[in-house]
Design an enzyme around this catalytic site. Sequence first.
Site, PDB file in Angstrom:
ATOM      1  N   CYS A   4       5.820  -0.400   7.535  1.00  0.00           N
ATOM      2  CA  CYS A   4       5.506   0.876   6.887  1.00  0.00           C
ATOM      3  C   CYS A   4       6.682   1.314   6.010  1.00  0.00           C
ATOM      4  O   CYS A   4       7.833   1.283   6.456  1.00  0.00           O
ATOM      5  CB  CYS A   4       5.243   1.942   7.954  1.00  0.00           C
ATOM      6  SG  CYS A   4       4.795   3.538   7.269  1.00  0.00           S
ATOM      7  N   LEU A   5       6.400   1.707   4.791  1.00  0.00           N
ATOM      8  CA  LEU A   5       7.482   2.112   3.882  1.00  0.00           C
ATOM      9  C   LEU A   5       8.168   3.385   4.364  1.00  0.00           C
ATOM     10  O   LEU A   5       9.283   3.696   3.943  1.00  0.00           O
ATOM     11  CB  LEU A   5       6.928   2.292   2.468  1.00  0.00           C
ATOM     12  CG  LEU A   5       6.375   1.008   1.833  1.00  0.00           C
ATOM     13  CD1 LEU A   5       5.755   1.302   0.495  1.00  0.00           C
ATOM     14  CD2 LEU A   5       7.438  -0.072   1.739  1.00  0.00           C
ATOM     15  N   HIS A   7      -4.429   1.407   7.806  1.00  0.00           N
ATOM     16  CA  HIS A   7      -3.045   1.903   7.925  1.00  0.00           C
ATOM     17  C   HIS A   7      -2.833   3.084   6.977  1.00  0.00           C
ATOM     18  O   HIS A   7      -2.241   4.098   7.353  1.00  0.00           O
ATOM     19  CB  HIS A   7      -2.078   0.757   7.582  1.00  0.00           C
ATOM     20  CG  HIS A   7      -0.632   1.150   7.564  1.00  0.00           C
ATOM     21  ND1 HIS A   7       0.272   0.745   8.512  1.00  0.00           N
ATOM     22  CD2 HIS A   7       0.079   1.899   6.688  1.00  0.00           C
ATOM     23  CE1 HIS A   7       1.475   1.245   8.226  1.00  0.00           C
ATOM     24  NE2 HIS A   7       1.372   1.943   7.120  1.00  0.00           N
ATOM     25  N   GLU A   8      -3.379   2.971   5.740  1.00  0.00           N
ATOM     26  CA  GLU A   8      -3.226   4.062   4.760  1.00  0.00           C
ATOM     27  C   GLU A   8      -4.074   5.269   5.137  1.00  0.00           C
ATOM     28  O   GLU A   8      -3.618   6.416   4.997  1.00  0.00           O
ATOM     29  CB  GLU A   8      -3.623   3.581   3.355  1.00  0.00           C
ATOM     30  CG  GLU A   8      -2.911   2.336   2.854  1.00  0.00           C
ATOM     31  CD  GLU A   8      -1.406   2.405   2.951  1.00  0.00           C
ATOM     32  OE1 GLU A   8      -0.760   1.344   3.050  1.00  0.00           O
ATOM     33  OE2 GLU A   8      -0.831   3.520   2.966  1.00  0.00           O
ATOM     34  N   GLN A  45       2.786   9.940   1.983  1.00  0.00           N
ATOM     35  CA  GLN A  45       4.141   9.385   2.084  1.00  0.00           C
ATOM     36  C   GLN A  45       5.053   9.885   0.957  1.00  0.00           C
ATOM     37  O   GLN A  45       6.285   9.783   1.079  1.00  0.00           O
ATOM     38  CB  GLN A  45       4.085   7.858   2.046  1.00  0.00           C
ATOM     39  CG  GLN A  45       3.371   7.261   3.264  1.00  0.00           C
ATOM     40  CD  GLN A  45       3.253   5.775   3.170  1.00  0.00           C
ATOM     41  OE1 GLN A  45       2.305   5.256   2.596  1.00  0.00           O
ATOM     42  NE2 GLN A  45       4.213   5.049   3.725  1.00  0.00           N
ATOM     43  N   GLY A  62       0.849  -1.186   0.000  1.00  0.00           N
ATOM     44  CA  GLY A  62       0.000   0.000   0.000  1.00  0.00           C
ATOM     45  C   GLY A  62       0.882   1.232   0.000  1.00  0.00           C
ATOM     46  O   GLY A  62       2.081   1.145   0.275  1.00  0.00           O
ATOM     47  N   HIS A 114      -2.301   7.408   7.498  1.00  0.00           N
ATOM     48  CA  HIS A 114      -1.319   8.298   6.856  1.00  0.00           C
ATOM     49  C   HIS A 114      -1.980   9.594   6.404  1.00  0.00           C
ATOM     50  O   HIS A 114      -1.402  10.677   6.566  1.00  0.00           O
ATOM     51  CB  HIS A 114      -0.658   7.620   5.639  1.00  0.00           C
ATOM     52  CG  HIS A 114       0.466   6.701   5.970  1.00  0.00           C
ATOM     53  ND1 HIS A 114       1.584   7.099   6.666  1.00  0.00           N
ATOM     54  CD2 HIS A 114       0.662   5.390   5.688  1.00  0.00           C
ATOM     55  CE1 HIS A 114       2.411   6.067   6.795  1.00  0.00           C
ATOM     56  NE2 HIS A 114       1.877   5.015   6.209  1.00  0.00           N
TER      57      HIS A 114
HETATM   58  O1  LIG Z   1       3.671   2.237   4.525  1.00  0.00           O
HETATM   59  C1  LIG Z   1       2.696   1.770   3.908  1.00  0.00           C
HETATM   60  O2  LIG Z   1       1.598   2.346   3.895  1.00  0.00           O
HETATM   61  C2  LIG Z   1       2.856   0.452   3.200  1.00  0.00           C
HETATM   62  C3  LIG Z   1       2.727  -0.731   4.162  1.00  0.00           C
HETATM   63  C4  LIG Z   1       1.272  -1.164   4.195  1.00  0.00           C
HETATM   64  C5  LIG Z   1       0.941  -2.147   5.291  1.00  0.00           C
HETATM   65  C6  LIG Z   1       1.629  -3.344   5.444  1.00  0.00           C
HETATM   66  C7  LIG Z   1       1.256  -4.241   6.453  1.00  0.00           C
HETATM   67  C8  LIG Z   1       0.222  -3.945   7.313  1.00  0.00           C
HETATM   68  C9  LIG Z   1      -0.442  -2.750   7.166  1.00  0.00           C
HETATM   69  C10 LIG Z   1      -0.096  -1.862   6.149  1.00  0.00           C
HETATM   70  C11 LIG Z   1       3.589  -1.847   3.632  1.00  0.00           C
HETATM   71  O3  LIG Z   1       3.420  -2.316   2.539  1.00  0.00           O
HETATM   72  S1  LIG Z   1       4.858  -2.404   4.670  1.00  0.00           S
HETATM   73  C12 LIG Z   1       5.771  -3.594   3.759  1.00  0.00           C
HETATM   74  C13 LIG Z   1       5.012  -4.851   3.435  1.00  0.00           C
HETATM   75  O4  LIG Z   1       4.881  -5.153   2.290  1.00  0.00           O
HETATM   76  C14 LIG Z   1       4.370  -5.687   4.487  1.00  0.00           C
HETATM   77  C15 LIG Z   1       4.725  -5.577   5.808  1.00  0.00           C
HETATM   78  C16 LIG Z   1       4.086  -6.352   6.767  1.00  0.00           C
HETATM   79  C17 LIG Z   1       3.096  -7.236   6.402  1.00  0.00           C
HETATM   80  C18 LIG Z   1       2.735  -7.355   5.057  1.00  0.00           C
HETATM   81  C19 LIG Z   1       3.365  -6.581   4.103  1.00  0.00           C
HETATM   82 ZN   LIG Z   2       2.759   3.167   6.234  1.00  0.00          ZN
END
Ligand SMILES: O=C(O)C[C@@H](Cc1ccccc1)C(=O)SCC(=O)c1ccccc1
Ligand SMILES: [Zn+2]
Length: 170
Positions: free
Chosen positions: A91-92, A133-134, A50, A45, A137
Amino acid sequence: ALLPILSYPDPRLRTLAKPVKEVTAEIKTLIADMIETMYDAQGIGLAASQVDRHIQLIVIDLSEDKNAPKVFVNPKVTPLVEEKQPYEEGCLSVPEVYDSVERPNKVRIEALDENGEKIDEEVEGLLAVCIQHEMDHLNGVIFVDYLSRLKQTRARDKVRKVLKIREKQG
Ligand SMILES: O=C(O)C[C@@H](Cc1ccccc1)C(=O)SCC(=O)c1ccccc1
Ligand SMILES: [Zn+2]
């Protein structure tokens, strides 16, 4: 084009996103750039906040082949269950930091898609977690805000370290 992703604790990540009035050609380009940036960063996401664009726009792709992106413009999320479930989030903007956050795991999402068509769905599981989560943000909230002060300090130190290593790698 790849867009730079802001890193915690950059104060710009705390900016409140404004509603999108019209999905213009410029916003369609931003959507394409956000999707490309999300894939490049191996995320599932990405919120416009971001990439330092403070409008209510998020992209999500949970597909295996990274070829089914979902676009939500002016999203509104309503929990459909009281009970919260833990999920290991990342989170990225807080690279290589993962920790458990509790959220309702069934929500209603109302939004517009990239063509301005209405979206009104009930979603659950990882999609519900990711959308919340988004949405955070867009409201200037980062998942580490839900963790202890100690974990927030550790997250800050970890991000500083990861960014230094990435800088060296060039
Ligand atoms: O920073 C962001 O919004 C992206 C984030 C989204 C997210 C991942 C996991 C749970 C809630 C929201 C990411 O993509 S983090 C990297 C990732 O791919 C990941 C991390 C943990 C679990 C699954 C995927
Ligand atoms: Zn995030």
